[in-house]
Design an enzyme around this catalytic site. Structure first.
Site, PDB file in Angstrom:
ATOM      1  N   ASN A  12       9.868   3.488   8.359  1.00  0.00           N
ATOM      2  CA  ASN A  12      10.331   2.643   7.262  1.00  0.00           C
ATOM      3  C   ASN A  12      11.608   3.269   6.694  1.00  0.00           C
ATOM      4  O   ASN A  12      11.549   4.321   6.069  1.00  0.00           O
ATOM      5  CB  ASN A  12       9.215   2.585   6.207  1.00  0.00           C
ATOM      6  CG  ASN A  12       9.581   1.794   4.979  1.00  0.00           C
ATOM      7  OD1 ASN A  12      10.750   1.546   4.709  1.00  0.00           O
ATOM      8  ND2 ASN A  12       8.576   1.425   4.210  1.00  0.00           N
TER       9      ASN A  12
ATOM     10  N   HIS B  24      11.852  -6.466   6.591  1.00  0.00           N
ATOM     11  CA  HIS B  24      11.770  -5.044   6.267  1.00  0.00           C
ATOM     12  C   HIS B  24      10.605  -4.440   7.059  1.00  0.00           C
ATOM     13  O   HIS B  24       9.521  -5.015   7.140  1.00  0.00           O
ATOM     14  CB  HIS B  24      11.533  -4.878   4.769  1.00  0.00           C
ATOM     15  CG  HIS B  24      11.145  -3.493   4.397  1.00  0.00           C
ATOM     16  ND1 HIS B  24      11.901  -2.404   4.747  1.00  0.00           N
ATOM     17  CD2 HIS B  24      10.059  -3.008   3.732  1.00  0.00           C
ATOM     18  CE1 HIS B  24      11.309  -1.308   4.298  1.00  0.00           C
ATOM     19  NE2 HIS B  24      10.184  -1.645   3.686  1.00  0.00           N
TER      20      HIS B  24
ATOM     21  N   CYS C 284      13.160  -1.245  -1.161  1.00  0.00           N
ATOM     22  CA  CYS C 284      13.086  -1.848   0.181  1.00  0.00           C
ATOM     23  C   CYS C 284      13.614  -3.276   0.212  1.00  0.00           C
ATOM     24  O   CYS C 284      13.980  -3.787   1.266  1.00  0.00           O
ATOM     25  CB  CYS C 284      11.652  -1.831   0.698  1.00  0.00           C
ATOM     26  SG  CYS C 284      11.009  -0.165   0.899  1.00  0.00           S
TER      27      CYS C 284
HETATM   28  O1  UT7 Z   1       8.175  -0.223   2.247  1.00  0.00           O
HETATM   29  C1  UT7 Z   1       7.682  -0.061   0.979  1.00  0.00           C
HETATM   30  C2  UT7 Z   1       6.330  -0.317   0.822  1.00  0.00           C
HETATM   31  N1  UT7 Z   1       5.383   0.566   1.458  1.00  0.00           N
HETATM   32  C3  UT7 Z   1       4.487   0.057   2.309  1.00  0.00           C
HETATM   33  O2  UT7 Z   1       4.558  -1.061   2.717  1.00  0.00           O
HETATM   34  C4  UT7 Z   1       3.308   0.929   2.671  1.00  0.00           C
HETATM   35  C5  UT7 Z   1       2.057   0.102   2.773  1.00  0.00           C
HETATM   36  N2  UT7 Z   1       0.897   0.907   3.006  1.00  0.00           N
HETATM   37  C6  UT7 Z   1       0.601   1.445   4.201  1.00  0.00           C
HETATM   38  O3  UT7 Z   1       1.337   1.278   5.151  1.00  0.00           O
HETATM   39  C7  UT7 Z   1      -0.676   2.197   4.327  1.00  0.00           C
HETATM   40  O4  UT7 Z   1      -1.377   2.093   3.111  1.00  0.00           O
HETATM   41  C8  UT7 Z   1      -0.512   3.687   4.712  1.00  0.00           C
HETATM   42  C9  UT7 Z   1      -0.106   3.793   6.152  1.00  0.00           C
HETATM   43  C10 UT7 Z   1       0.547   4.337   3.842  1.00  0.00           C
HETATM   44  C11 UT7 Z   1      -1.846   4.408   4.520  1.00  0.00           C
HETATM   45  O5  UT7 Z   1      -2.832   3.785   5.311  1.00  0.00           O
HETATM   46  P1  UT7 Z   1      -4.246   3.388   4.677  1.00  0.00           P
HETATM   47  O6  UT7 Z   1      -5.016   2.796   5.766  1.00  0.00           O
HETATM   48  O7  UT7 Z   1      -3.970   2.501   3.482  1.00  0.00           O
HETATM   49  O8  UT7 Z   1      -4.852   4.776   4.258  1.00  0.00           O
HETATM   50  P2  UT7 Z   1      -5.404   5.242   2.857  1.00  0.00           P
HETATM   51  O9  UT7 Z   1      -4.275   5.704   1.992  1.00  0.00           O
HETATM   52  O10 UT7 Z   1      -6.334   4.207   2.292  1.00  0.00           O
HETATM   53  O11 UT7 Z   1      -6.273   6.494   3.277  1.00  0.00           O
HETATM   54  C12 UT7 Z   1      -7.429   6.348   4.129  1.00  0.00           C
HETATM   55  C13 UT7 Z   1      -7.894   7.724   4.554  1.00  0.00           C
HETATM   56  C14 UT7 Z   1      -8.039   8.710   3.415  1.00  0.00           C
HETATM   57  O12 UT7 Z   1      -9.094   9.585   3.728  1.00  0.00           O
HETATM   58  P3  UT7 Z   1     -10.564   9.356   3.091  1.00  0.00           P
HETATM   59  O13 UT7 Z   1     -10.372   9.430   1.605  1.00  0.00           O
HETATM   60  O14 UT7 Z   1     -11.014   8.005   3.546  1.00  0.00           O
HETATM   61  O15 UT7 Z   1     -11.353  10.476   3.666  1.00  0.00           O
HETATM   62  C15 UT7 Z   1      -6.757   9.499   3.472  1.00  0.00           C
HETATM   63  O16 UT7 Z   1      -6.878  10.793   2.935  1.00  0.00           O
HETATM   64  O17 UT7 Z   1      -6.921   8.286   5.444  1.00  0.00           O
HETATM   65  C16 UT7 Z   1      -6.492   9.565   4.943  1.00  0.00           C
HETATM   66  N3  UT7 Z   1      -5.087   9.735   5.271  1.00  0.00           N
HETATM   67  C17 UT7 Z   1      -4.668  10.322   6.399  1.00  0.00           C
HETATM   68  N4  UT7 Z   1      -5.321  10.874   7.419  1.00  0.00           N
HETATM   69  C18 UT7 Z   1      -4.577  11.379   8.421  1.00  0.00           C
HETATM   70  C19 UT7 Z   1      -4.026   9.316   4.560  1.00  0.00           C
HETATM   71  N5  UT7 Z   1      -2.875   9.630   5.205  1.00  0.00           N
HETATM   72  C20 UT7 Z   1      -3.262  10.256   6.354  1.00  0.00           C
HETATM   73  C21 UT7 Z   1      -2.550  10.811   7.421  1.00  0.00           C
HETATM   74  N6  UT7 Z   1      -3.247  11.357   8.436  1.00  0.00           N
HETATM   75  N7  UT7 Z   1      -1.205  10.798   7.468  1.00  0.00           N
END
Ligand code: UT7
Length: 355
Positions: A312, A282, A139
């Site tokens: 992204n 980005h 990125c």
């Molecule tokens: O450009 C390169 C770099 N990449 C980034 O900058 C990405 C940075 N990170 C993010 O944008 C976020 O971390 C994400 C959008 C990818 C994920 O969001 P989050 O708030 O960090 O979610 P998480 O991975 O901590 O997951 C929280 C919960 C989990 O469920 P439990 O374990 O709390 O029951 C996941 O299983 O949300 C669940 N989850 C989803 N639920 C519905 C994860 N993805 C999804 C989804 N839909 N798509």
């Protein structure tokens, strides 16, 4: 940005320094894929919801390639380059160098940039053939590319460099519930800008930075075989060739790094946030961008966000923003524009321009 027809012939690389020359972003272009992937489409593919995606990321839709129709990093980036050439009034044959920032080239060998250069008429067998290379900076790749191309021109050896960003992450996604934490954020795109030498030495980069922390490699990686998995993570062949991302860790890294990156760049340039006319970042997650914007009190109209429409797009996201802003007349000659990016590697970098 005014077109500046380049009537001069292609420069033979000169060993002399750049003297008092400056560097200008002459023109921009994009090459977008034909398919659209909305949050509603993702709801049909995996256990997710429009509400979850919108609230956590700000993304509503993304564009992805029609693979069967031949769309790919090569075609998108070539389209972007052709548009930038046309808008700049420059012939492909007059390019000295083509840089493609990407993490999804057509193949590991040859560099996709060489094939782009050939399609543009920039390559060949003669002394006038321009060079070409892929830049694997994930990125951050496009911002690295801007810095490198700028300094190659500023140094006096080259006059016209096409800097492209192109990525086809849809090919590296798992669009099932198992991959939902990653697949929802990425989209495909190609975009780029043509950099040229300018007699005004004040034009070009005022301050820049390029950083990495390879200890953080395991936060975003694409395994090809069992040994690519970090210690403690069971190797899973179903994940070969698919992006593995610890979203929450990357989120924390980005929120922590972003303000430092902006401050470091301002300090190097001896400028204040209010001196910057536009921040082009980005597009990783709308919440990360909003946090940085609020931290520096930068008004919304000076910190561009288009992630809602494209997701992204990795190396294409920064030039895609630039192109939209140029087309809208919101980035113009005379402005100070700060480019910032962060991502896999881990990497982060900035490029502050006097346009
Ligand atoms: O450009 C390169 C770099 N990449 C980034 O900058 C990405 C940075 N990170 C993010 O944008 C976020 O971390 C994400 C959008 C990818 C994920 O969001 P989050 O708030 O960090 O979610 P998480 O991975 O901590 O997951 C929280 C919960 C989990 O469920 P439990 O374990 O709390 O029951 C996941 O299983 O949300 C669940 N989850 C989803 N639920 C519905 C994860 N993805 C999804 C989804 N839909 N798509």
């Amino acid at each position: 940005m005014p077109a500046n027809a380049s009537s001069s012939t292609k420069s033979a690389p000169a060993p002399t320094g750049g003297g008092g020359r400056g560097v200008r972003i002459l023109s921009t272009g994009v090459g977008m894929p034909s398919r659209t992937l909305t949050n509603a489409d993702l709801e049909r593919l995996m256990d997710t919801s429009d509400e979850w995606i919108t609230q956590r990321t700000g993304i509503r839709t993304r564009r992805i390639v029609d693979h069967d129709a031949g769309e790919c990093t090569l075609t998108m980036a070539t389209d972007a380059a052709r548009m930038a050439l046309e808008r700049g009034g420059v012939r492909g044959a007059d390019l000295d160098f083509v840089i493609l920032a990407t993490m999804s080239p057509e193949m590991l060998c040859p560099p996709t940039a060489c094939r782009i250069a050939a399609r543009l008429g920039a390559g060949g067998r003669g002394a006038r053939a321009g060079g070409a290379m892929d830049l694997f900076g994930a990125c951050t790749g496009y911002v690295y590319g801007l810095n490198i191309a700028h300094d190659l021109i500023k140094g006096g050896s080259y006059d016209r460099i096409m800097v492209l960003g192109g990525d086809t992450l849809s090919r590296l996604m798992d669009y099932s519930t198992a991959g939902r934490g990653t697949a929802i954020i990425f989209g495909d795109a190609g975009a780029g800008a043509l950099l040229i030498a300018d007699p005004d030495p004040r034009l070009g980069i005022i301050a820049q930075s390029m950083h990495s922390d390879g200890e953080g490699w395991k936060e975003i990686f694409v395994p090809q075989e069992a040994r690519d998995f970090p210690e403690g993570v069971p190797p899973d062949p179903a994940k070969f060739g698919r992006v593995q991302m610890n979203g929450a860790t990357v989120f924390k890294f980005a929120v922590g790094t972003f303000p430092n990156l902006i401050q470091e760049t301002l300090d190097k340039a001896n400028l204040r946030p209010e001196d910057i006319d536009m921040v082009i970042s980005h597009q990783s997650n709308a919440r990360i961008l909003q946090a940085a914007r609020d931290r520096f009190g930068i008004p919304e109209d000076k910190f561009y966000i288009n992630i809602d429409r494209y997701g992204n797009t990795v190396a294409a996201s920064v030039p895609l923003c630039l192109h939209e802003l140029v087309m809208a007349g919101r980035v113009k000659p005379g402005m100070k524009v700060m480019f910032v990016a962060f991502g896999a590697g881990l990497t982060w970098g900035s490029s502050l321009w006097q346009m």
